[in-house]
Design a protein around this motif. Structure first.
Motif, PDB file in Angstrom:
ATOM      1  N   THR A 118       7.035  -6.604  69.478  1.00 23.69           N
ATOM      2  CA  THR A 118       6.194  -6.997  70.612  1.00 23.69           C
ATOM      3  C   THR A 118       5.581  -8.379  70.392  1.00 23.69           C
ATOM      4  O   THR A 118       5.378  -9.127  71.339  1.00 23.69           O
ATOM      5  CB  THR A 118       5.070  -5.965  70.851  1.00 23.69           C
ATOM      6  N   SER A 119       5.307  -8.703  69.144  1.00 27.22           N
ATOM      7  CA  SER A 119       4.754 -10.024  68.835  1.00 27.22           C
ATOM      8  C   SER A 119       5.809 -11.111  68.986  1.00 27.22           C
ATOM      9  O   SER A 119       5.521 -12.199  69.481  1.00 27.22           O
ATOM     10  CB  SER A 119       4.198 -10.041  67.416  1.00 27.22           C
ATOM     11  N   LEU A 120       7.031 -10.821  68.555  1.00 24.87           N
ATOM     12  CA  LEU A 120       8.109 -11.815  68.685  1.00 24.87           C
ATOM     13  C   LEU A 120       8.388 -12.156  70.143  1.00 24.87           C
ATOM     14  O   LEU A 120       8.803 -13.271  70.453  1.00 24.87           O
ATOM     15  CB  LEU A 120       9.388 -11.306  68.023  1.00 24.87           C
ATOM     16  N   ARG A 121       8.137 -11.210  71.035  1.00 29.55           N
ATOM     17  CA  ARG A 121       8.387 -11.459  72.461  1.00 29.55           C
ATOM     18  C   ARG A 121       7.478 -12.545  73.031  1.00 29.55           C
ATOM     19  O   ARG A 121       7.763 -13.092  74.084  1.00 29.55           O
ATOM     20  CB  ARG A 121       8.225 -10.173  73.264  1.00 29.55           C
ATOM     21  N   GLN A 122       6.388 -12.844  72.367  1.00 31.11           N
ATOM     22  CA  GLN A 122       5.465 -13.873  72.844  1.00 31.11           C
ATOM     23  C   GLN A 122       5.962 -15.291  72.544  1.00 31.11           C
ATOM     24  O   GLN A 122       5.538 -16.249  73.189  1.00 31.11           O
ATOM     25  CB  GLN A 122       4.096 -13.683  72.195  1.00 31.11           C
ATOM     26  N   ILE A 123       6.858 -15.411  71.580  1.00 35.01           N
ATOM     27  CA  ILE A 123       7.300 -16.731  71.124  1.00 35.01           C
ATOM     28  C   ILE A 123       7.949 -17.569  72.235  1.00 35.01           C
ATOM     29  O   ILE A 123       7.612 -18.744  72.385  1.00 35.01           O
ATOM     30  CB  ILE A 123       8.215 -16.611  69.886  1.00 35.01           C
ATOM     31  N   PRO A 124       8.871 -17.021  73.060  1.00 36.47           N
ATOM     32  CA  PRO A 124       9.448 -17.865  74.119  1.00 36.47           C
ATOM     33  C   PRO A 124       8.406 -18.401  75.109  1.00 36.47           C
ATOM     34  O   PRO A 124       8.496 -19.550  75.529  1.00 36.47           O
ATOM     35  CB  PRO A 124      10.449 -16.932  74.810  1.00 36.47           C
ATOM     36  N   SER A 125       7.425 -17.602  75.453  1.00 37.63           N
ATOM     37  CA  SER A 125       6.378 -18.059  76.370  1.00 37.63           C
ATOM     38  C   SER A 125       5.562 -19.182  75.739  1.00 37.63           C
ATOM     39  O   SER A 125       5.261 -20.192  76.383  1.00 37.63           O
ATOM     40  CB  SER A 125       5.476 -16.876  76.741  1.00 37.63           C
ATOM     41  N   ILE A 126       5.219 -19.014  74.477  1.00 37.28           N
ATOM     42  CA  ILE A 126       4.484 -20.062  73.760  1.00 37.28           C
ATOM     43  C   ILE A 126       5.339 -21.321  73.680  1.00 37.28           C
ATOM     44  O   ILE A 126       4.863 -22.428  73.952  1.00 37.28           O
ATOM     45  CB  ILE A 126       4.082 -19.588  72.348  1.00 37.28           C
ATOM     46  N   ALA A 127       6.602 -21.153  73.335  1.00 38.13           N
ATOM     47  CA  ALA A 127       7.513 -22.297  73.204  1.00 38.13           C
ATOM     48  C   ALA A 127       7.630 -23.062  74.521  1.00 38.13           C
ATOM     49  O   ALA A 127       7.575 -24.299  74.537  1.00 38.13           O
ATOM     50  CB  ALA A 127       8.891 -21.829  72.743  1.00 38.13           C
ATOM     51  N   ARG A 128       7.762 -22.350  75.618  1.00 37.25           N
ATOM     52  CA  ARG A 128       7.897 -22.985  76.937  1.00 37.25           C
ATOM     53  C   ARG A 128       6.647 -23.812  77.268  1.00 37.25           C
ATOM     54  O   ARG A 128       6.741 -24.960  77.699  1.00 37.25           O
ATOM     55  CB  ARG A 128       8.137 -21.907  77.987  1.00 37.25           C
ATOM     56  N   ARG A 129       5.486 -23.244  77.025  1.00 34.25           N
ATOM     57  CA  ARG A 129       4.243 -23.955  77.339  1.00 34.25           C
ATOM     58  C   ARG A 129       4.034 -25.172  76.419  1.00 34.25           C
ATOM     59  O   ARG A 129       3.610 -26.235  76.864  1.00 34.25           O
ATOM     60  CB  ARG A 129       3.055 -23.005  77.233  1.00 34.25           C
ATOM     61  N   VAL A 130       4.318 -24.983  75.142  1.00 37.86           N
ATOM     62  CA  VAL A 130       4.147 -26.078  74.179  1.00 37.86           C
ATOM     63  C   VAL A 130       5.120 -27.216  74.485  1.00 37.86           C
ATOM     64  O   VAL A 130       4.770 -28.396  74.397  1.00 37.86           O
ATOM     65  CB  VAL A 130       4.308 -25.552  72.734  1.00 37.86           C
TER      66      VAL A 130
END
Length: 179
Positions: A118-130
């Motif tokens: 569930t934590s790894l699923r947050q990475i693409p959203s963070i990556a897109r925003r960054v």
């Protein structure tokens, strides 16, 4: 010790532990988790830290009323509930603060050897925003972007990471990379 050499040393050490013992599945599992942690947690954390330098370089020149990149695309800031438009400097600060908070959270990433799906699923959203921070700098503050990128190569590294692990779609990777 430099991060690349430390990572190389760690990979070499784990490979040596695994060699000659085909039943040593535990070491392989640890190896995979450590590599995943480095790629998905440490690497983005390092990139966010480096992007703070870019934001500091942009501070004297960026007076953009909204976060946009390319010029026709405006982004809403997720730091607000509900998300809303925010000036570009605030958007960049909110985004990097939020990313750092998630990536260093013990709740989301309790250890280097245990990563919850569930934590790894947050990475693409963070990556897109960054990534939007890089795109904004590239399209609207090119001189600052070029000076920063020539020294740090953050966009180049980020692009490779995003493509290899499908963190961001090819259509969203709008900053050209000289390869």
């Amino acid at each position: 010790m430099h991060l690349k050499w430390m990572t190389f040393w760690l990979v070499l050490k784990i490979k040596r532990m695994m060699s000659g013992n085909t039943n040593n599945f535990g070491c392989r599992s640890v190896f995979v988790v450590v590599v995943m942690y480095y790629l998905f947690i440490d690497n983005p954390s390092i990139i966010c830290s480096e992007l703070n330098k870019l934001v500091a370089m942009l501070a004297p020149v960026c007076e953009c009323a909204v976060m946009c990149a390319p010029k026709s695309t405006t982004f809403l800031c997720a730091a607000h509930e509900p998300p809303k438009e925010c000036d570009a400097m605030s958007y960049m600060n909110h985004t990097l603060d939020s990313a750092a908070s998630v990536l260093t959270s013990e709740r989301h990433f309790p250890s280097r050897v245990q990563i919850k799906p569930t934590s790894l699923r947050q990475i693409p959203s963070i990556a897109r925003r960054v990534y939007r921070v890089l795109a904004h700098a590239y399209f609207l503050h090119r001189e600052v972007y070029d000076e920063f990128e020539s020294e740090h190569h953050v966009c180049e590294r980020f692009h490779k990471l995003a493509v290899k692990y499908k963190l961001i779609s090819q259509e969203q990777l709008v900053v050209p990379i000289d390869s």
